[in-house]
Design an enzyme around this catalytic site. Structure first.
Site, PDB file in Angstrom:
ATOM      1  N   SER A 249       0.850  -1.197   0.000  1.00 46.67           N
ATOM      2  CA  SER A 249       0.000   0.000   0.000  1.00 46.67           C
ATOM      3  C   SER A 249       0.888   1.251   0.000  1.00 46.67           C
ATOM      4  CB  SER A 249      -0.952  -0.038   1.192  1.00 46.67           C
ATOM      5  OG  SER A 249      -2.009   0.873   1.026  1.00 46.67           O
ATOM      6  N   ASP A 346      -8.948  -5.972  -5.197  1.00 47.60           N
ATOM      7  CA  ASP A 346      -8.612  -4.828  -4.342  1.00 47.60           C
ATOM      8  C   ASP A 346      -9.647  -3.717  -4.504  1.00 47.60           C
ATOM      9  OD1 ASP A 346      -7.371  -2.604  -3.074  1.00 47.60           O
ATOM     10  OD2 ASP A 346      -5.406  -3.481  -3.447  1.00 47.60           O
ATOM     11  N   HIS A 379      -7.011  -6.016  -0.895  1.00 50.02           N
ATOM     12  CA  HIS A 379      -5.962  -5.162  -0.357  1.00 50.02           C
ATOM     13  C   HIS A 379      -5.513  -5.748   0.988  1.00 50.02           C
ATOM     14  CE1 HIS A 379      -3.997  -1.221  -0.685  1.00 50.02           C
ATOM     15  NE2 HIS A 379      -4.090  -1.136   0.640  1.00 50.02           N
TER      16      HIS A 379
END
Length: 451
Positions: A249, A346, A379
């Site tokens: 991330s 995601d 994610h």
């Protein structure tokens, strides 16, 4: 029971159909339930079955509505179980990405005998947050620099026998670049413990976070951490000449920016002379283009967030700052090897971010570049030890080990070549002197025949 079963049914439906549109709040909700249900499905099923048994035990299950709820719950458990084991689809995708990232042709064999492979069996999957391995040591909160009286720290993981000249994995944590949203203490732990058990030295760094700090302070701190590694990691058994950057991330963004901006003076104030090159990069689901130049993101929510909290200038006010913060615009032919990883499901960072970076690197980099787009993966999918996480980590172990083997081989070849070159030079010099002596003798007068 009926209402509870509807909630469970929605969590099962959500992993198959993650919400990727506006409003963003629904996307965040979809992410939270998606990563919990998708990666820890066997635990979710066990919890829901336990609650159902308690309802039955206390006689709270009665009537057609509850019977229907029980049927819905059973269907949900089957759906979640099937989804959980669909994670095995990551195996061939990672295997192909590793081979591509190493530039191997289909007929070339890859030796995996020395790479640690952990079996994702029931005992290991039962404890998804039991990261610590018995042969791995962790040194916590080692100070690597002090900025305005604030001490910045890092953690080091290595095998207890402290192997010498070990390769180094440098981890930058995620959390939207924001305070209280992420730290070095809870991210990439399955990967770092695995690689440490495999003989690597792993370093997890903390850095200043927004809104208290403003870009480029985040990347400057990560570069300072790398500078510390180059100077001190040998004390912990690490090889300062071989460092691979990684992160997820916001950490994916920072690790990529670090790898592509080696020795950039604007990110190294006061330590411009330090060599900040790395020998590889494995970013997870990062943001690589704040400018959103190819419409990777359909929403402007992330741009607004970055503008208000991280860069603290709008795109119109400082387009050059936005460009400087975007790894996509640092891509160049001498980039280190990359293996980019992103989950197809995601809901926070679209896979288009990684696709665009991958294409840009492919177009110009002289090193091998690979991309693994994992089906069903959300994610932050690798935050715990799940079936998918273990598959990905096993393949990364092979990839990283091979990168280091090639590095050592190249260094050995260079060393072996050096004496030969010196000998050739010495022989050339001797030949030159011999020729000069002969020429001098032929051209000199014969003293015995002179009158």
């Amino acid at each position: 029971m009926f209402l509870l079963s509807l909630l469970w049914a929605w969590t099962a439906w959500n992993v198959y159909h993650p919400y990727k549109s506006r409003p963003e709040l629904l996307g965040v909700t979809s992410f939270i339930f998606g990563v919990l249900t998708g990666e820890f499905g066997i635990h979710i099923i066990a919890l829901e079955v336990g609650l159902t048994l308690l309802i039955i035990l206390f006689g709270e299950l009665s009537g057609f509505g509850d019977a229907l709820g029980l049927a819905i719950a059973l269907c949900s458990w089957v759906a979640i179980g099937v989804f959980y084991f669909r994670a095995q689809r990551a195996d061939p995708i990672m295997a192909q990405a590793v081979r591509y990232g190493l530039g191997l042709s289909p007929e070339q064999a890859l030796d995996t005998a020395d790479s640690l492979q952990m079996t994702p069996d029931f005992q290991r999957l039962l404890k998804p947050f039991a990261y610590q391995l018995p042969n791995v040591s962790r040194h916590k909160n080692i100070e690597y620099c002090t900025i305005n009286t604030r001490s910045l720290r890092l953690d080091i993981y290595h095998r207890k026998d402290l192997p010498a000249n070990a390769p180094v994995l440098y981890q930058m944590h995620g959390g939207a670049w924001l305070e209280k949203c992420g730290s070095k203490n809870e991210q990439a732990l399955p990967l770092m413990n695995h690689m440490a058990a495999n003989g690597w030295v792993c370093v997890a760094v903390e850095y200043r976070l927004s809104p208290g700090s403003t870009f480029p302070e985040h990347i400057i701190d990560c570069k300072r951490g790398l500078s510390w590694i180059k100077e001190h990691i040998a004390e912990y058994g690490g090889n300062p000449d071989f460092v691979v950057a990684t992160g997820g991330s916001a950490g994916g963004h920072l690790s990529t920016l670090l790898a592509l901006s080696a020795n950039a003076p604007e990110f190294q104030p006061g330590f411009e002379d330090v060599d900040t090159t790395v020998q590889g990069c494995v970013p997870f689901y990062g943001v690589y283009d704040f400018l959103n130049s190819q419409n990777q993101r359909s929403s402007e929510a992330l741009s607004q967030w970055v503008s208000a909290k991280v860069l603290k200038k709008t795109r119109a006010e400082s387009p050059e700052l936005w460009r400087q913060a975007s790894p996509l615009y640092w891509v160049h032919k001498d980039a280190p090897p990359f293996l980019i990883i992103h989950g197809e499901a995601d809901t926070l960072v679209p896979v288009a971010e990684s696709r665009v970076l991958y294409q840009a690197l492919q177009n110009v980099s002289t090193q091998a570049v690979a991309y693994a787009e994992l089906p069903d993966a959300q994610h932050a999918f690798e935050i715990g030890i799940s079936l998918r996480t273990q598959i990905v980590v096993n393949h990364l172990c092979v990839y990283l080990d091979e990168l280091y083997r090639r590095h050592l081989q190249a260094a050995k070849d260079s060393t072996d070549q050096q004496p030969t070159n010196e000998l050739d030079t010495e022989n050339d010099a001797k030949d030159t002197l011999t020729r000069e002596a002969v020429e001098a003798e032929e051209s000199s007068p014969d003293l015995e025949t002179q009158p």
